[in-house]
Design an enzyme around this catalytic site. Sequence first.
Site, mmCIF file in Angstrom:
data_model
loop_
_atom_site.group_PDB
_atom_site.id
_atom_site.type_symbol
_atom_site.label_atom_id
_atom_site.label_comp_id
_atom_site.label_asym_id
_atom_site.label_seq_id
_atom_site.Cartn_x
_atom_site.Cartn_y
_atom_site.Cartn_z
ATOM 1 N N PRO A 160 -2.998 3.480 -1.692
ATOM 2 C CA PRO A 160 -1.692 2.918 -2.044
ATOM 3 C C PRO A 160 -0.680 3.918 -2.596
ATOM 4 O O PRO A 160 -0.283 3.853 -3.761
ATOM 5 C CB PRO A 160 -2.058 1.854 -3.078
ATOM 6 C CG PRO A 160 -3.278 2.393 -3.738
ATOM 7 C CD PRO A 160 -4.030 3.104 -2.655
ATOM 8 N N CYS A 161 -0.216 4.820 -1.756
ATOM 9 C CA CYS A 161 0.785 5.785 -2.192
ATOM 10 C C CYS A 161 2.112 5.103 -2.525
ATOM 11 O O CYS A 161 2.937 5.683 -3.225
ATOM 12 C CB CYS A 161 0.962 6.885 -1.162
ATOM 13 S SG CYS A 161 1.405 6.314 0.469
#
Length: 191
Positions: A145-146
């Site tokens: 989850p950047c």
Amino acid sequence: MSFPITGTADGERIHYATGRCWLGAILVALSKQGVCAILLGDDADSLVQDLATRFPQARLEGNDPQVCARLADAVHLVEDPSQEATIPLDLRGTPFQQRVWQALQQIPAGATASYGEVARRIGLPGMAREVAEACAANDLAVAVPCHRVIRTGGSISGYRWGVKRKRALLAREAQLDPSRQAVYPAVERLL
């Protein structure tokens, strides 16, 4: 921006499938080790071109039935990012990138961290810019989850699949768990 993948063998088979989710087109690619790419975009053809750029040595095989189940898993993850990713992942990158990506997977849905906080979390304070570069090289949208990484002041910065999608993902995560106030204007600090 596309980054060629390190560790791709000549002729390696990568199976992929495309579909739609609430963010637009989605592509899931599967290697022998697991899901090696979850890409988001406006249309499937562009995503297939992006995949070919990222895996220039691989043999890409589209619309494979075995990938359809993983595509459904990925769409479910995008639809409800508060669920833990149980998809087997094939993380490909430098040792530094992999450290960053593992740290990102520890940020729960609804929370955010700054690039500097992630750098401190992995024991390398002062490498916020390199953390941002590792986020840009991430091939596994939502599973890594950047989108949960923001600037120090809480503002939204670039996202490989578009800032509009990043804002939408953060807003959706905040709605899934209203007890968290991680998005606009105050930003919850995790790390």
